[in-house]
Design a protein around this motif. Structure first.
Motif, PDB file in Angstrom:
ATOM      1  N   UNK A  14      13.414  13.077  -3.350  1.00  0.00           N
ATOM      2  CA  UNK A  14      12.396  12.698  -4.331  1.00  0.00           C
ATOM      3  C   UNK A  14      11.472  13.878  -4.649  1.00  0.00           C
ATOM      4  N   UNK A  15      12.075  15.070  -4.741  1.00  0.00           N
ATOM      5  CA  UNK A  15      11.329  16.270  -5.103  1.00  0.00           C
ATOM      6  C   UNK A  15      10.493  16.858  -3.986  1.00  0.00           C
ATOM      7  N   UNK A  16      10.561  16.276  -2.799  1.00  0.00           N
ATOM      8  CA  UNK A  16       9.774  16.772  -1.669  1.00  0.00           C
ATOM      9  C   UNK A  16      10.685  17.435  -0.634  1.00  0.00           C
ATOM     10  N   UNK A  17      10.187  18.510  -0.037  1.00  0.00           N
ATOM     11  CA  UNK A  17      10.954  19.223   0.981  1.00  0.00           C
ATOM     12  C   UNK A  17      10.910  18.451   2.297  1.00  0.00           C
ATOM     13  N   UNK A  18      12.080  18.232   2.885  1.00  0.00           N
ATOM     14  CA  UNK A  18      12.197  17.575   4.188  1.00  0.00           C
ATOM     15  C   UNK A  18      12.733  18.610   5.167  1.00  0.00           C
ATOM     16  N   UNK A  19      11.941  19.014   6.107  1.00  0.00           N
ATOM     17  CA  UNK A  19      12.371  20.036   7.058  1.00  0.00           C
ATOM     18  C   UNK A  19      13.318  19.443   8.093  1.00  0.00           C
ATOM     19  N   UNK A  20      14.096  20.306   8.743  1.00  0.00           N
ATOM     20  CA  UNK A  20      15.062  19.871   9.744  1.00  0.00           C
ATOM     21  C   UNK A  20      14.362  19.116  10.869  1.00  0.00           C
ATOM     22  N   UNK A  21      14.949  17.990  11.268  1.00  0.00           N
ATOM     23  CA  UNK A  21      14.384  17.189  12.349  1.00  0.00           C
ATOM     24  C   UNK A  21      13.351  16.178  11.904  1.00  0.00           C
ATOM     25  N   UNK A  22      13.005  16.160  10.637  1.00  0.00           N
ATOM     26  CA  UNK A  22      11.973  15.242  10.146  1.00  0.00           C
ATOM     27  C   UNK A  22      12.533  13.836   9.983  1.00  0.00           C
ATOM     28  N   UNK A  23      11.740  12.869  10.378  1.00  0.00           N
ATOM     29  CA  UNK A  23      12.131  11.468  10.281  1.00  0.00           C
ATOM     30  C   UNK A  23      11.684  10.881   8.946  1.00  0.00           C
ATOM     31  N   UNK A  24      12.537  10.053   8.363  1.00  0.00           N
ATOM     32  CA  UNK A  24      12.177   9.280   7.179  1.00  0.00           C
ATOM     33  C   UNK A  24      12.306   7.808   7.541  1.00  0.00           C
ATOM     34  N   UNK A  25      11.195   7.093   7.537  1.00  0.00           N
ATOM     35  CA  UNK A  25      11.187   5.655   7.820  1.00  0.00           C
ATOM     36  C   UNK A  25      11.454   4.914   6.514  1.00  0.00           C
ATOM     37  N   UNK A  26      12.476   4.079   6.504  1.00  0.00           N
ATOM     38  CA  UNK A  26      12.813   3.330   5.296  1.00  0.00           C
ATOM     39  C   UNK A  26      12.508   1.855   5.521  1.00  0.00           C
ATOM     40  N   UNK A  27      11.685   1.307   4.644  1.00  0.00           N
ATOM     41  CA  UNK A  27      11.248  -0.083   4.755  1.00  0.00           C
ATOM     42  C   UNK A  27      12.235  -0.970   4.010  1.00  0.00           C
ATOM     43  N   UNK A  28      13.166  -1.548   4.745  1.00  0.00           N
ATOM     44  CA  UNK A  28      14.145  -2.438   4.131  1.00  0.00           C
ATOM     45  C   UNK A  28      13.442  -3.602   3.432  1.00  0.00           C
ATOM     46  N   UNK A  29      12.421  -4.130   4.085  1.00  0.00           N
ATOM     47  CA  UNK A  29      11.670  -5.239   3.499  1.00  0.00           C
ATOM     48  C   UNK A  29      10.960  -4.815   2.215  1.00  0.00           C
ATOM     49  N   UNK A  86       0.837  -1.198   0.000  1.00  0.00           N
ATOM     50  CA  UNK A  86       0.000   0.000   0.000  1.00  0.00           C
ATOM     51  C   UNK A  86       0.876   1.254   0.000  1.00  0.00           C
ATOM     52  N   UNK A  87       1.965   1.212   0.750  1.00  0.00           N
ATOM     53  CA  UNK A  87       2.907   2.332   0.749  1.00  0.00           C
ATOM     54  C   UNK A  87       3.519   2.490  -0.634  1.00  0.00           C
ATOM     55  N   UNK A  88       3.936   1.394  -1.237  1.00  0.00           N
ATOM     56  CA  UNK A  88       4.560   1.450  -2.557  1.00  0.00           C
ATOM     57  C   UNK A  88       3.605   2.026  -3.600  1.00  0.00           C
ATOM     58  N   UNK A  89       2.337   1.679  -3.489  1.00  0.00           N
ATOM     59  CA  UNK A  89       1.339   2.136  -4.465  1.00  0.00           C
ATOM     60  C   UNK A  89       1.129   3.647  -4.409  1.00  0.00           C
ATOM     61  N   UNK A  90       1.481   4.269  -3.262  1.00  0.00           N
ATOM     62  CA  UNK A  90       1.291   5.715  -3.116  1.00  0.00           C
ATOM     63  C   UNK A  90       2.477   6.518  -3.648  1.00  0.00           C
ATOM     64  N   UNK A  91       3.547   5.830  -4.047  1.00  0.00           N
ATOM     65  CA  UNK A  91       4.694   6.528  -4.623  1.00  0.00           C
ATOM     66  C   UNK A  91       5.986   6.189  -3.923  1.00  0.00           C
ATOM     67  N   UNK A  92       7.112   6.664  -4.462  1.00  0.00           N
ATOM     68  CA  UNK A  92       8.421   6.321  -3.893  1.00  0.00           C
ATOM     69  C   UNK A  92       8.678   6.935  -2.524  1.00  0.00           C
ATOM     70  N   UNK A  93       8.022   8.054  -2.222  1.00  0.00           N
ATOM     71  CA  UNK A  93       8.181   8.687  -0.913  1.00  0.00           C
ATOM     72  C   UNK A  93       6.827   9.213  -0.469  1.00  0.00           C
ATOM     73  N   UNK A  94       6.316   8.669   0.618  1.00  0.00           N
ATOM     74  CA  UNK A  94       4.964   8.989   1.083  1.00  0.00           C
ATOM     75  C   UNK A  94       5.049   9.865   2.328  1.00  0.00           C
ATOM     76  N   UNK A  95       4.322  10.967   2.321  1.00  0.00           N
ATOM     77  CA  UNK A  95       4.303  11.869   3.481  1.00  0.00           C
ATOM     78  C   UNK A  95       3.151  11.499   4.394  1.00  0.00           C
ATOM     79  N   UNK A  96       3.487  11.119   5.617  1.00  0.00           N
ATOM     80  CA  UNK A  96       2.472  10.835   6.610  1.00  0.00           C
ATOM     81  C   UNK A  96       2.283  12.029   7.523  1.00  0.00           C
ATOM     82  N   UNK A  97       1.455  11.862   8.544  1.00  0.00           N
ATOM     83  CA  UNK A  97       1.230  12.961   9.484  1.00  0.00           C
ATOM     84  C   UNK A  97       2.451  13.238  10.338  1.00  0.00           C
ATOM     85  N   UNK A  98       3.214  12.185  10.621  1.00  0.00           N
ATOM     86  CA  UNK A  98       4.337  12.320  11.541  1.00  0.00           C
ATOM     87  C   UNK A  98       5.673  12.182  10.815  1.00  0.00           C
ATOM     88  N   UNK A  99       5.748  11.296   9.851  1.00  0.00           N
ATOM     89  CA  UNK A  99       7.007  11.005   9.171  1.00  0.00           C
ATOM     90  C   UNK A  99       6.781  10.874   7.670  1.00  0.00           C
TER      91      UNK A  99
END
Length: 443
Positions: free
Chosen positions: A345-360, A68-81
């Motif tokens: 991936x063309x999206x702005x990442x503000x200072x302190x923002x977490x990016x969760x990377x799904x190794x699986x 489901x995450x993959x279907x939304x694009x290479x980088x998905x913005x959630x409420x927290x991360x």
């Protein structure tokens, strides 16, 4: 020194602890686990991808969430991360200097200060000076010192020992058994005991403490889980300090003794650094290998055609381990932070923002792996998985895990080619590490 000589390991950790300490523990749990988990659950009301991952835990439902995450694009913005299951994005986050490791609370001002003051003084794999959360220049120094000890040559010296231990453990299996308890856990913990200079007779105690450390990697622990982990970390911290002092006075030929003695231009590692390193080796060095062995046995049992390929061509075993690591990795995900504003991936990442990377998720990216959900021990590019992370935090124990996986799985199926897995297998409840808690079998 035997564990039985350390009374503190065998009495309840809360014995004699006053109300003040209990209150401090509850406050720390609330800031470090309860409050962040509440925020994630609140975000989950709108279908936030990280919240859905937390709910899936170690169950196989996680694959549906990842897709489901993959279907939304290479980088998905959630409420927290932000979150990604894209191989290229995950690799970039892991290797880029624009992203760093660390604790999410460290970037939350007052909460960070309060949590740090309340944090237990015991070692923790997610607290500095652990290699998991340090960055250059400290990380460079620690890794350089440890790399001297955990070289490919040192790992290969352990291969004969691994084959001997595997054979001894397999001799003890008879009839109905739990393969996780009687084989998958005991093989790596025996080797780690040798690396840490611990008598083999104490391996089950070490195994129990390692499980507590592994659980400490998780986010969103309940209060009872937090108390158990904290007690386990305190036991391990007390035992490890005594063990290191013993090795300092009377070093053996084990790898930890070498690490205790090794020095560079900055001097030797201090006690906190040694405990952090040994604790990480224990948690990441054998807990993940337990998962690799269990996941591998289950996959090969359920795919007899792939097992037949290995019997026909034993040279494929090394590649089979890579494919097991790819399709059912021992570590599901990790995270990085942007210390400064950046773009991904063309999206702005503000200072302190977490990016969760799904190794699986990266390991099943169809842009990299053809028919990615298919288990194929002959897959030509299986080694392109990211199960050991990448960049400066690439797993230091990767060579050891690969060797143990190859030796342990080959020895098992050579001895028990017709093993039958029985009903009742259960996944571990951990959210970061993925493996089997029980794997009943008839051998």
């Amino acid at each position: 020194m035997s564990l039985t000589h350390l009374p503190s390991l065998h009495r309840p950790i809360n014995q004699g602890v006053g109300v003040r300490h209990k209150a401090q523990s509850m406050l720390h749990w609330g800031l470090s686990q309860g409050l962040p988990m509440a925020v994630v659950k609140f975000a989950g009301r709108d279908g936030d991808p990280q919240a859905r991952l937390m709910e899936a835990g170690g169950d196989d439902d996680v694959w549906e969430v990842i897709e489901q995450v993959r279907a939304q694009g290479p980088l998905v913005k959630g409420r927290v991360t932000f979150i990604s299951a894209d191989h290229a994005v995950v690799d970039e986050v892991l290797t880029s200097k624009a992203f760093r490791t660390g604790n999410p609370l460290d970037r939350l001002g007052f909460l960070a200060t309060a949590s740090a003051r309340l944090r237990p003084a015991t070692m923790h794999p997610l607290v500095e000076p652990s290699l998991l959360v340090t960055e250059p220049p400290d990380h460079t120094r620690y890794r350089k010192l440890v790399t001297r000890v955990f070289t490919m040559r040192a790992v290969e010296k352990l291969r004969d020992r691994a084959e001997t231990v595997a054979a001894e453990l397999l001799d003890e299996l008879d009839g109905r058994t739990d393969l996780v308890e009687q084989y998958c856990s005991l093989l790596p913990v025996t080797l780690i005991s040798q690396i840490l200079g611990i008598p083999t007779s104490e391996r089950r105690e070490v195994l129990a403490m390692g499980s507590d450390i592994a659980a400490s990697l998780d986010f969103g622990l309940s209060w009872p889980e937090y108390r158990d982990v904290d007690a386990g970390l305190r036991r391990f911290d007390a035992w490890l300090e005594t063990h290191i002092e013993t090795l300092r006075g009377k070093p053996g030929d084990d790898l930890l003794s070498q690490l205790v003695q090794v020095q560079d231009e900055h001097g030797a590692l201090d006690m906190a650094e040694l405990k952090a390193t040994a604790g990480l080796v224990l948690a990441a060095g054998f807990e993940t290998t337990v998962n690799l062995l269990g996941n591998g046995i289950k996959l090969l049992h359920d795919h007899p055609d792939e097992l037949a390929e290995l019997r026909q061509d034993p040279a494929l075993w090394s590649n089979a381990v890579e494919e097991i690591l790819r399709i059912d990795p021992p570590v599901l995900l990790t995270a990085r932070f942007a210390p400064e504003p950046t773009t991904l991936e063309g999206q702005h990442i503000s200072a302190g923002t977490q990016v969760v990377v799904l190794l699986a998720g990266a390991n099943r990216d169809p842009k990299v792996f053809h028919d990615p959900s298919r288990f194929d021990v002959t897959r030509a590019n299986a080694r392109e998985h990211l199960s050991f992370s990448a960049g400066r935090h690439h797993c230091l124990g990767a060579a050891l895990a690969r060797m143990e996986g190859e030796v342990g799985l080959k020895a098992f199926f050579d001895r028990y080619p017709d093993v039958t897995l029985l009903p009742g297998a259960k996944r571990r409840p951990t959210r970061i590490l993925r493996g089997w808690r029980t794997l009943p079998a008839q051998v």
